[in-house]
Design an enzyme around this catalytic site. Structure first.
Site, PDB file in Angstrom:
ATOM      1  N   GLU A   1       0.755  -1.509   0.229  1.00  0.00           N
ATOM      2  CA  GLU A   1      -0.130   0.165  -0.157  1.00  0.00           C
ATOM      3  C   GLU A   1       0.875   1.389   0.263  1.00  0.00           C
ATOM      4  O   GLU A   1       1.690   1.508   0.831  1.00  0.00           O
ATOM      5  CB  GLU A   1      -1.265  -0.159   1.809  1.00  0.00           C
TER       6      GLU A   1
ATOM      7  N   LYS B   1      -7.661 -15.670  17.297  1.00  0.00           N
ATOM      8  CA  LYS B   1      -7.691 -15.065  16.029  1.00  0.00           C
ATOM      9  C   LYS B   1      -9.068 -14.561  15.264  1.00  0.00           C
ATOM     10  O   LYS B   1      -9.643 -14.514  14.386  1.00  0.00           O
ATOM     11  CB  LYS B   1      -7.133 -16.029  14.564  1.00  0.00           C
TER      12      LYS B   1
ATOM     13  N   HIS C   1      -2.657   9.837  -1.147  1.00  0.00           N
ATOM     14  CA  HIS C   1      -2.117   9.196  -1.881  1.00  0.00           C
ATOM     15  C   HIS C   1      -2.478   9.019  -3.089  1.00  0.00           C
ATOM     16  O   HIS C   1      -1.727   8.227  -3.680  1.00  0.00           O
ATOM     17  CB  HIS C   1      -4.063   8.921  -1.783  1.00  0.00           C
TER      18      HIS C   1
ATOM     19  N   ASP D   1       2.964 -14.789  13.964  1.00  0.00           N
ATOM     20  CA  ASP D   1       1.270 -15.232  12.718  1.00  0.00           C
ATOM     21  C   ASP D   1       0.496 -14.063  12.635  1.00  0.00           C
ATOM     22  O   ASP D   1      -0.361 -13.044  13.455  1.00  0.00           O
ATOM     23  CB  ASP D   1       0.894 -16.157  14.219  1.00  0.00           C
TER      24      ASP D   1
END
Length: 388
Positions: free
Chosen positions: A85, A216, A381, A290
């Site tokens: 990004e 998670k 951006h 993770d």
């Protein structure tokens, strides 16, 4: 059915990976030219990946330095961030400059536990209640059984939650420098076997996870009681510095925080800030964490105040930041190098890493928040990101 090629003798070799790439090219027509280019020894990947074919290369940038006034991380640190990004690294870098010039970010790890949450099933609610009383009286035996499976894990306490004829338990462990999910699973299983063998009452059965560990995935339980490390980062930024560097006043920042809080509340969001997941995911992937733990770790509580001098007090609380400096993917070659950039590889470094990530996330919140208020979000951006 056409099965993926495997080598029973040595499935972690360059030859085994090449055979699977050739298989995929034959099956799909995809040319795996870049996937096949890697410097990692496939044999080092045992326990980290199955059916290995190559690598997925994600751009790696560096932000900083961020000045951290922590109990484990003290000084200035360059932070590796992996992302596709555009503007992300630039935005965090901007926040780091501002907080550095303001004197740095104070970061505290105020809680640190990993959980596994089995459920015990009985004929009725009263028998479940009786079991809970017995469990409290026999905690030493449960702890001894659990801790026999691990060198570093310590069972600190067990929470009890009753519903219907079930008693849900939440085992809370200190896990040292490992994230500890597997450690806690193994220890809790052994504890449950001990309980089943020693409980004198009528136990119907037990299941290792009743889904209250919320592994998670986000939960309000994690926000209140934490999963992983509860990290609080805070700083005071002078109004003049905000105006000069971020083009907003402390008062405007504070006013917008109240508006944003209402929006997050109406949306039912687990995060009243802007984008904690961006910084957490970028550092997680770079350092071998993770990545699925971003689901819990991104939950955040952002708070701001105006000081008597008209400056901005700004803080972010990450109630469930799950990080490791040892084990799992942290020992892989590139991930280890990224941890070493921050001096965070190996034992005794997990809380240092947590403090650096907490400070990094705060910098991203400040930078994006200011861009929104100053109407520089879209233009940034267009200058740096995918809209260019």
């Amino acid at each position: 059915m056409t099965r993926i090629p495997r080598d029973k003798d040595n499935d972690y070799s360059a030859e085994a990976a090449a055979s699977r790439r050739a298989f995929l090219t034959e099956q799909t027509g995809a040319a795996l030219t870049h996937t096949a280019r890697f410097s990692v020894d496939p044999d080092a990947l045992r326990g980290n990946i199955e059916n290995f074919i190559g690598v997925c290369q994600i751009p790696l940038g560096i932000a900083g330095p961020v000045k951290v006034n922590g109990e484990h991380a003290s000084g200035e640190f360059y932070v590796p961030m992996t992302t596709t990004e555009g503007t992300l690294v630039a935005s965090y870098n901007r926040g780091m400059r501002v907080t550095r010039e303001a004197g740095g970010i104070t970061v505290s790890v105020v809680d640190d536990h990993m959980q596994r949450a089995p459920v015990f099933i009985f004929a009725n609610a009263r028998e479940a209640r009786q079991f809970g009383l017995w469990l409290t009286d026999n905690l030493d035996g449960v702890r001894k059984a659990a801790e026999a499976t691990t060198r570093v894990g310590k069972l600190d306490f067990i929470q009890q939650f009753a519903a219907a004829r079930f008693l849900y338990l939440r085992f809370n462990y200190a896990t040292g420098d490992a994230a500890g999910q597997n450690m806690c699973g193994r220890a809790t299983r052994e504890a449950c076997l001990w309980i089943a063998a020693n409980y004198p009452g009528a136990l119907e059965r037990w299941v290792l996870s009743g889904n209250m560990d919320t592994d998670k995935k986000h939960s309000q339980l994690n926000t209140l009681h934490s999963r992983g490390k509860r990290v609080i980062a805070e700083c005071v930024i002078p109004d003049a510095l905000l105006r000069e560097r971020l083009h907003v006043s402390a008062e405007a920042f504070f006013r917008q925080r109240g508006i944003s809080n209402i929006g997050a509340m109406m949306a039912g969001s687990s995060n009243n800030g802007s984008h904690a997941a961006n910084g957490i995911a970028a550092v997680f992937i770079a350092t071998g964490q993770d990545e699925a733990n971003v689901a819990e770790s991104q939950s955040a509580i952002v708070h701001s105040e105006l000081t008597e001098q008209g400056d901005l007090y700004y803080s972010i609380t990450l109630p469930s930041l799950i990080v490791a400096s040892y084990g799992g993917g942290t020992g892989l070659p590139t991930q280890r190098e990224c941890l070493e950039i921050m001096g965070c590889h190996g034992q005794g470094k997990a809380r240092k890493l947590a403090e650096i990530i907490g400070a990094t996330v705060l910098c991203g919140e400040l930078s994006l928040g200011a861009a929104v208020i100053a109407d520089e979000w879209v233009s940034s951006h267009e200058q740096y990101g995918r809209n260019r």
